[in-house]
Motif scaffolding. Structure first.
Motif, short mmCIF file in Angstrom:
data_model
loop_
_atom_site.label_atom_id
_atom_site.label_comp_id
_atom_site.label_asym_id
_atom_site.label_seq_id
_atom_site.Cartn_x
_atom_site.Cartn_y
_atom_site.Cartn_z
N ASN A 9 0.83 -1.21 0.00
CA ASN A 9 0.00 0.00 0.00
C ASN A 9 0.87 1.26 0.00
O ASN A 9 0.61 2.20 -0.75
CB ASN A 9 -0.92 -0.02 1.21
N ILE A 10 1.90 1.28 0.82
CA ILE A 10 2.78 2.45 0.88
C ILE A 10 3.56 2.60 -0.42
O ILE A 10 3.70 3.72 -0.95
CB ILE A 10 3.72 2.35 2.09
N ALA A 11 4.04 1.50 -0.98
CA ALA A 11 4.79 1.57 -2.24
C ALA A 11 3.90 2.07 -3.38
O ALA A 11 4.32 2.91 -4.19
CB ALA A 11 5.37 0.20 -2.58
N VAL A 12 2.68 1.57 -3.45
CA VAL A 12 1.75 2.01 -4.50
C VAL A 12 1.43 3.49 -4.34
O VAL A 12 1.36 4.23 -5.32
CB VAL A 12 0.47 1.14 -4.49
N ALA A 13 1.26 3.94 -3.09
CA ALA A 13 0.97 5.35 -2.86
C ALA A 13 2.13 6.24 -3.33
O ALA A 13 1.90 7.28 -3.96
CB ALA A 13 0.68 5.58 -1.38
N LEU A 14 3.35 5.83 -3.04
CA LEU A 14 4.50 6.64 -3.46
C LEU A 14 4.64 6.67 -4.98
O LEU A 14 4.91 7.72 -5.57
CB LEU A 14 5.78 6.09 -2.82
N VAL A 15 4.45 5.52 -5.62
CA VAL A 15 4.53 5.48 -7.09
C VAL A 15 3.42 6.31 -7.70
O VAL A 15 3.61 7.02 -8.70
CB VAL A 15 4.50 4.01 -7.58
N MET A 16 2.24 6.25 -7.11
CA MET A 16 1.10 7.02 -7.63
C MET A 16 1.37 8.52 -7.53
O MET A 16 1.03 9.27 -8.44
CB MET A 16 -0.17 6.64 -6.88
N VAL A 17 1.99 8.96 -6.46
CA VAL A 17 2.33 10.38 -6.32
C VAL A 17 3.29 10.80 -7.42
O VAL A 17 3.13 11.85 -8.05
CB VAL A 17 2.92 10.65 -4.91
N VAL A 18 4.29 9.98 -7.68
CA VAL A 18 5.27 10.31 -8.72
C VAL A 18 4.59 10.36 -10.08
O VAL A 18 4.83 11.29 -10.88
CB VAL A 18 6.43 9.29 -8.71
N VAL A 19 3.74 9.39 -10.39
CA VAL A 19 3.07 9.35 -11.69
C VAL A 19 2.14 10.55 -11.86
O VAL A 19 2.07 11.15 -12.93
CB VAL A 19 2.30 8.01 -11.86
N SER A 46 -10.47 15.60 -24.94
CA SER A 46 -9.03 15.69 -25.17
C SER A 46 -8.45 14.41 -25.77
O SER A 46 -7.38 13.98 -25.38
CB SER A 46 -8.32 16.02 -23.86
N GLY A 47 -9.13 13.76 -26.64
CA GLY A 47 -8.58 12.61 -27.33
C GLY A 47 -8.42 11.40 -26.43
O GLY A 47 -9.07 11.28 -25.40
N SER A 48 -7.55 10.50 -26.83
CA SER A 48 -7.37 9.27 -26.08
C SER A 48 -6.49 9.51 -24.85
O SER A 48 -5.70 10.44 -24.81
CB SER A 48 -6.73 8.21 -26.97
N THR A 49 -6.67 8.65 -23.87
CA THR A 49 -5.86 8.78 -22.67
C THR A 49 -4.47 8.24 -22.93
O THR A 49 -4.28 7.32 -23.71
CB THR A 49 -6.49 8.00 -21.51
N ASN A 50 -3.50 8.83 -22.27
CA ASN A 50 -2.14 8.38 -22.50
C ASN A 50 -1.73 7.35 -21.44
O ASN A 50 -2.52 6.98 -20.57
CB ASN A 50 -1.18 9.57 -22.51
N SER A 57 -4.82 5.30 -13.09
CA SER A 57 -6.07 4.59 -12.82
C SER A 57 -5.81 3.22 -12.22
O SER A 57 -6.47 2.82 -11.24
CB SER A 57 -6.89 4.44 -14.09
N VAL A 58 -4.87 2.49 -12.78
CA VAL A 58 -4.55 1.16 -12.27
C VAL A 58 -3.98 1.24 -10.86
O VAL A 58 -4.36 0.47 -9.97
CB VAL A 58 -3.57 0.44 -13.23
N LEU A 59 -3.09 2.21 -10.63
CA LEU A 59 -2.51 2.37 -9.30
C LEU A 59 -3.56 2.76 -8.27
O LEU A 59 -3.50 2.33 -7.12
CB LEU A 59 -1.39 3.40 -9.35
#
Length: 127
Positions: A9-19, A46-50, A57-59
């Motif tokens: 959970n903590i790792a996903v939160a940190l990666v999500m902040v960076v993304v 705004s076109g397709s999502t990148n 969204s996945v994170l």
């Protein structure tokens, strides 16, 4: 299991902040939209999502899933039960002896401590 979920959970939160911080805001292309070749519209679709928005969204889904799993497998306090039950037990317990001991120390005056500050000179000797 709890520790593993907490680390994930903590790792996903940190990666999500960076993304999220790597993404451009919606108004980032506003200057180029007035000058000509705009790739997307500020107000419109705004076109397709990148890749970054899909990753976000996945994170987010993984973060919420691990947070819910942490809530399910989290250790309970020693007494167990809900917060209301624990508070009701606190109200039914007899008071401890500590407040009475505190009252005794307040009644007995403490001996004045020796001060290291010298006494001021007499007012009659100075002009």
């Amino acid at each position: 299991m709890y520790t593993l979920l907490l680390v994930v959970n903590i790792a996903v939160a940190l990666v999500m902040v960076v993304v999220i911080l790597l993404q451009q805001g919606r108004g980032a292309e506003m200057g180029s939209s007035f000058g000509g070749g705009a790739r997307g519209s500020l107000v419109g679709i705004s076109g397709s999502t990148n890749l970054l928005s899909r990753t976000t969204s996945v994170l987010a889904v993984v973060f919420f899933a691990t947070a819910l799993a942490l809530g399910v497998v989290s250790p309970t306090p020693e007494g167990g039960g809900t917060l209301d039950e624990l508070l009701a037990e606190e109200e039914l317990r007899p008071p401890t002896e500590e407040p009475a001991a505190a009252e005794e120390t307040e009644e007995t005056p403490a001996a004045p401590a020796e001060s290291e500050v010298p006494a001021p000179p007499d007012a009659a000797g100075e002009q």
